[in-house]
Each structure stands twice: as structure tokens, then as C-alpha cells.
Design an enzyme around this catalytic site. Structure first.
Site, PDB file in Angstrom:
ATOM      1  N   TYR A 168     -27.854 -22.104 -39.151  1.00 13.66           N
ATOM      2  CA  TYR A 168     -29.179 -21.702 -38.662  1.00 13.66           C
ATOM      3  C   TYR A 168     -30.218 -22.776 -39.011  1.00 13.66           C
ATOM      4  O   TYR A 168     -31.047 -23.155 -38.170  1.00 13.66           O
ATOM      5  CB  TYR A 168     -29.539 -20.358 -39.292  1.00 13.66           C
ATOM      6  CG  TYR A 168     -30.815 -19.718 -38.807  1.00 13.66           C
ATOM      7  CD1 TYR A 168     -30.825 -18.946 -37.640  1.00 13.66           C
ATOM      8  CD2 TYR A 168     -32.005 -19.838 -39.513  1.00 13.66           C
ATOM      9  CE1 TYR A 168     -31.987 -18.325 -37.193  1.00 13.66           C
ATOM     10  CE2 TYR A 168     -33.164 -19.224 -39.077  1.00 13.66           C
ATOM     11  CZ  TYR A 168     -33.163 -18.465 -37.921  1.00 13.66           C
ATOM     12  OH  TYR A 168     -34.320 -17.854 -37.484  1.00 13.66           O
TER      13      TYR A 168
HETATM   14  N1  LIG Z   1     -37.472 -12.455 -37.872  1.00 11.00           N
HETATM   15  C1  LIG Z   1     -37.825 -13.544 -38.501  1.00 11.00           C
HETATM   16  O1  LIG Z   1     -38.254 -13.504 -39.668  1.00 11.00           O
HETATM   17  C2  LIG Z   1     -37.708 -14.879 -37.817  1.00 11.00           C
HETATM   18  C3  LIG Z   1     -38.241 -15.975 -38.482  1.00 11.00           C
HETATM   19  C4  LIG Z   1     -38.175 -17.224 -37.874  1.00 11.00           C
HETATM   20  C5  LIG Z   1     -37.598 -17.356 -36.633  1.00 11.00           C
HETATM   21  N2  LIG Z   1     -37.074 -16.281 -36.011  1.00 11.00           N
HETATM   22  C6  LIG Z   1     -36.487 -16.496 -34.686  1.00 11.00           C
HETATM   23  O2  LIG Z   1     -37.135 -15.650 -33.762  1.00 11.00           O
HETATM   24  C7  LIG Z   1     -36.278 -15.458 -32.647  1.00 11.00           C
HETATM   25  C8  LIG Z   1     -36.207 -13.968 -32.359  1.00 11.00           C
HETATM   26  O3  LIG Z   1     -35.608 -13.338 -33.470  1.00 11.00           O
HETATM   27  P1  LIG Z   1     -35.959 -11.862 -33.937  1.00 11.00           P
HETATM   28  O4  LIG Z   1     -36.378 -11.938 -35.341  1.00 11.00           O
HETATM   29  O5  LIG Z   1     -36.829 -11.202 -32.948  1.00 11.00           O
HETATM   30  O6  LIG Z   1     -34.486 -11.261 -33.946  1.00 11.00           O
HETATM   31  P2  LIG Z   1     -33.814 -10.049 -33.217  1.00 11.00           P
HETATM   32  O7  LIG Z   1     -34.651  -8.826 -33.351  1.00 11.00           O
HETATM   33  O8  LIG Z   1     -32.426 -10.071 -33.766  1.00 11.00           O
HETATM   34  O9  LIG Z   1     -33.793 -10.433 -31.668  1.00 11.00           O
HETATM   35  C9  LIG Z   1     -32.987 -11.471 -31.185  1.00 11.00           C
HETATM   36  C10 LIG Z   1     -33.084 -11.520 -29.674  1.00 11.00           C
HETATM   37  O10 LIG Z   1     -32.276 -12.617 -29.227  1.00 11.00           O
HETATM   38  C11 LIG Z   1     -31.311 -12.140 -28.299  1.00 11.00           C
HETATM   39  N3  LIG Z   1     -30.029 -12.805 -28.476  1.00 11.00           N
HETATM   40  C12 LIG Z   1     -29.330 -13.000 -29.626  1.00 11.00           C
HETATM   41  N4  LIG Z   1     -28.159 -13.603 -29.360  1.00 11.00           N
HETATM   42  C13 LIG Z   1     -28.123 -13.785 -28.009  1.00 11.00           C
HETATM   43  C14 LIG Z   1     -27.165 -14.327 -27.120  1.00 11.00           C
HETATM   44  N5  LIG Z   1     -26.001 -14.816 -27.551  1.00 11.00           N
HETATM   45  N6  LIG Z   1     -27.449 -14.340 -25.802  1.00 11.00           N
HETATM   46  C15 LIG Z   1     -28.620 -13.840 -25.337  1.00 11.00           C
HETATM   47  N7  LIG Z   1     -29.567 -13.304 -26.132  1.00 11.00           N
HETATM   48  C16 LIG Z   1     -29.314 -13.277 -27.444  1.00 11.00           C
HETATM   49  C17 LIG Z   1     -31.132 -10.666 -28.600  1.00 11.00           C
HETATM   50  O11 LIG Z   1     -30.665 -10.057 -27.410  1.00 11.00           O
HETATM   51  P3  LIG Z   1     -30.212  -8.494 -27.325  1.00 11.00           P
HETATM   52  O12 LIG Z   1     -31.406  -7.687 -27.754  1.00 11.00           O
HETATM   53  O13 LIG Z   1     -29.916  -8.323 -25.881  1.00 11.00           O
HETATM   54  O14 LIG Z   1     -29.042  -8.321 -28.230  1.00 11.00           O
HETATM   55  C18 LIG Z   1     -32.548 -10.265 -29.019  1.00 11.00           C
HETATM   56  O15 LIG Z   1     -33.314  -9.921 -27.884  1.00 11.00           O
HETATM   57  C19 LIG Z   1     -34.942 -16.080 -33.023  1.00 11.00           C
HETATM   58  O16 LIG Z   1     -34.854 -17.358 -32.454  1.00 11.00           O
HETATM   59  C20 LIG Z   1     -35.030 -16.169 -34.537  1.00 11.00           C
HETATM   60  O17 LIG Z   1     -34.220 -17.182 -35.038  1.00 11.00           O
HETATM   61  C21 LIG Z   1     -37.116 -15.039 -36.569  1.00 11.00           C
END
Ligand SMILES: NC(=O)c1ccc[n+]([C@@H]2O[C@H](COP(=O)([O-])OP(=O)(O)OC[C@H]3O[C@@H](n4cnc5c(N)ncnc54)[C@H](OP(=O)(O)O)[C@@H]3O)[C@@H](O)[C@H]2O)c1
Length: 253
Positions: A158
Site C-alpha cells: 500500500y
Molecule cells: N480511510 C482512510 O483513512 C484512507 C486514508 C488515506 C487514503 N485512503 C484511500 O481512499 C480511497 C477510498 O478508500 P475508503 O477509505 O473510502 O475505503 P473503502 O470504504 O474500503 O472503499 C473502497 C472503495 O474502493 C472500491 N474498490 C476496492 N477495490 C476495488 C476493485 N478491485 N475494483 C473496483 N473497486 C474497488 C470499493 O468498491 P466496492 O464498494 O464496490 O467494494 C469501494 O467503493 C482508497 O484509495 C484508500 O486507499 C483512505
């Protein structure tokens, strides 16, 4: 809404729009006036939460399901997107995480995380960005991470992917800024979504993380909305190659 932040008449693609940060980003873009094409692995063809929110804002919504881990599917997705009307805003947000110490981090984990979080994002940016360059305008936003700046713990794939995204943001910005295409990234801090469930469930990690955040709380997905609209709108027309932390002050510590 002032013209600076007005997205009326724009079409935005948001990957990972089904939940978490992507859902908040898609909602914010629709509230600012954009029609939204939502993409994710399990996105419901109709009736999804994101569809309901975009429609409640009075905007058009299209659902596309694609597995960003599957390169062939990502090529197909890019072709589908390019066969429709022009795309003004591409939010490369879909992402996954594999938490396992480096010595136990398998080839499969590494490949999956790099493909979803970095390679598919380059592919989509290249295919959609080419048309933005030809039209002379466009906005590309990556969802980076604090691990675009730091090493993190137990998430080597990651961290490599998110650090790669920071480089990619600058590389694309250098090539495309002169063509009216802004390429930038948002680096969310610790946000309460499914991605961070395990951290919040671990009392030691949860406490250590909270103690370091100057704002004194975990972020909510909605905390990313303002930066998203900013980087998608005319307000950021002279902003290129930036990785904008939205982290409650974490990186300043
Ligand atoms: N949460 C944090 O603290 C944080 C911090 C920094 C960066 N981020 C980044 O923010 C972004 C969103 O993350 P989040 O926190 O909102 O996480 P999340 O709630 O787990 O959501 C992830 C999203 O990405 C989609 N996804 C995952 N794998 C996929 C695949 N193989 N093909 C298509 N879609 C896929 C999921 O689709 P489905 O819903 O259809 O399964 C979901 O809509 C990510 O890039 C993550 O790395 C998050």
C-alpha cells in the site's frame, strides 16, 4: 455556489464511489453541479447509496461495475467511458489495502494492491487524460494517502502504491498542465471507513493514532468533500502536481 466552485454542466467519473471516501466525493461533486459516473467492484446497477445522493442533488448518475484488479476489465472500462460524452473530471479513488508485515506480505497481496491502487489508476488517467489534453481542459484527482509521505506499519504494498501515486501525480501534471489539464491528489488522513476498521478495532493503534492527530478526532469521509470540489473546479486552475493533505494536522506534527 460562486462560479469558482461551480461544476454545472461537468461530468465526473469517481472510482470507488459505492462507499467511504468515494461516496462522499461523488456527493460533493454532484452538490456542486456535476453529473456523476460511479465505478466500483460491487456497485449496484441501480438504487445504490451514491445514485440516491447524486439524484437527490438533481444530477444525472450512471453506474459502472468494474474490477480494478483486472487489467482487461480496466481497459474495457476506459473504452466504455471514452465512448460516452466528454469526461471533465476523473477521480481515481478506488483502492484496497492488505495489512500484513513485510516478511509475510505475499506476491498475491503485493500484485493486487499495486494493480488496484496504482496501475489501474495510471491506465485510466492515460486513456481519459489523452482526450482531456485533446480538448484542452480537464481535472484528474488521485486519492493518495499519508503513506505517500510516510512508511506506515505492516502495509508495504500500500505504501509503495500510494508513494507511486504521488510521483505519478507530479509526472502527469508536468506533461499536461500546459494543455489545461490539472492533475493533483488528495492525501486523506485517518478517516473512518471500511479501510481503517481494523485500526480502530485495535485499542493500542486507535489510541496511538488519535494521540497524534492535532484535530483530536478521526476524519469523516465528508471531510474530503471540500478539497475534492476545489481540485475539480475552476478555483484550482493554477494548481498542478500537488498532493494536498486533509489530515487534521497529522503531517505537521
Ligand atoms: N480511510 C482512510 O483513512 C484512507 C486514508 C488515506 C487514503 N485512503 C484511500 O481512499 C480511497 C477510498 O478508500 P475508503 O477509505 O473510502 O475505503 P473503502 O470504504 O474500503 O472503499 C473502497 C472503495 O474502493 C472500491 N474498490 C476496492 N477495490 C476495488 C476493485 N478491485 N475494483 C473496483 N473497486 C474497488 C470499493 O468498491 P466496492 O464498494 O464496490 O467494494 C469501494 O467503493 C482508497 O484509495 C484508500 O486507499 C483512505
Amino acid at each position: 455556489m460562486t462560479a469558482l466552485f461551480d461544476l454545472a454542466g461537468r461530468t465526473a467519473v469517481v472510482t470507488g464511489a459505492r462507499r467511504g471516501i468515494g461516496l462522499a466525493m461523488a456527493t460533493a461533486l454532484a452538490d456542486a453541479g456535476a453529473d456523476v459516473i460511479g465505478v466500483s467492484a460491487h456497485l449496484e446497477p441501480s438504487g445504490s447509496a451514491v445514485e440516491q445522493r447524486v439524484r437527490a442533488a438533481g444530477r444525472r448518475f450512471t453506474a459502472l461495475r468494474a474490477d480494478l484488479a483486472d487489467r482487461t476489465a480496466v481497459h474495457r472500462l476506459a473504452a466504455d467511458l471514452n465512448s460516452g460524452g466528454p469526461i471533465d473530471i476523473l477521480v481515481n479513488n478506488g483502492g484496497t489495502i492488505a495489512r500484513r508485515p513485510a516478511a509475510e506480505h505475499s506476491d498475491e497481496m503485493w500484485d493486487q494492491v499495486i494493480q488496484v491502487n496504482l496501475s489501474s489508476q495510471f491506465l485510466l488517467s492515460r486513456e481519459i487524460g489523452r482526450n482531456m489534453v485533446n480538448r484542452g481542459h480537464g481535472k484528474i484527482i488521485f486519492t493518495a494517502s499519508l503513506l505517500s509521505f510516510q512508511g506506515g506499519i505492516n502495509v508495504p504494498g500500500y505504501t509503495a502504491a500510494k508513494s507511486g501515486l504521488a510521483g505519478l501525480t507530479k509526472a502527469l501534471a508536468n506533461e499536461w498542465a500546459a494543455h489545461g489539464v490539472n492533475v493533483n491528489a488528495i492525501a486523506p488522513g485517518y478517516i473512518e471507513t471500511d479501510n481503517t476498521k481494523e485500526l480502530r478495532a485495535d485499542p493500542h493503534r486507535n489510541e496511538a493514532i488519535l494521540a497524534r492527530i492535532p484535530a483530536g478526532r478521526w476524519g469523516q469521509a465528508g471531510d474530503i468533500a471540500g478539497a475534492t470540489v476545489f481540485l475539480a473546479s475552476p478555483a484550482s486552475d493554477y494548481v498542478n502536481g500537488v498532493i494536498l493533505p486533509v489530515d487534521g494536522g497529522w503531517l505537521g506534527r
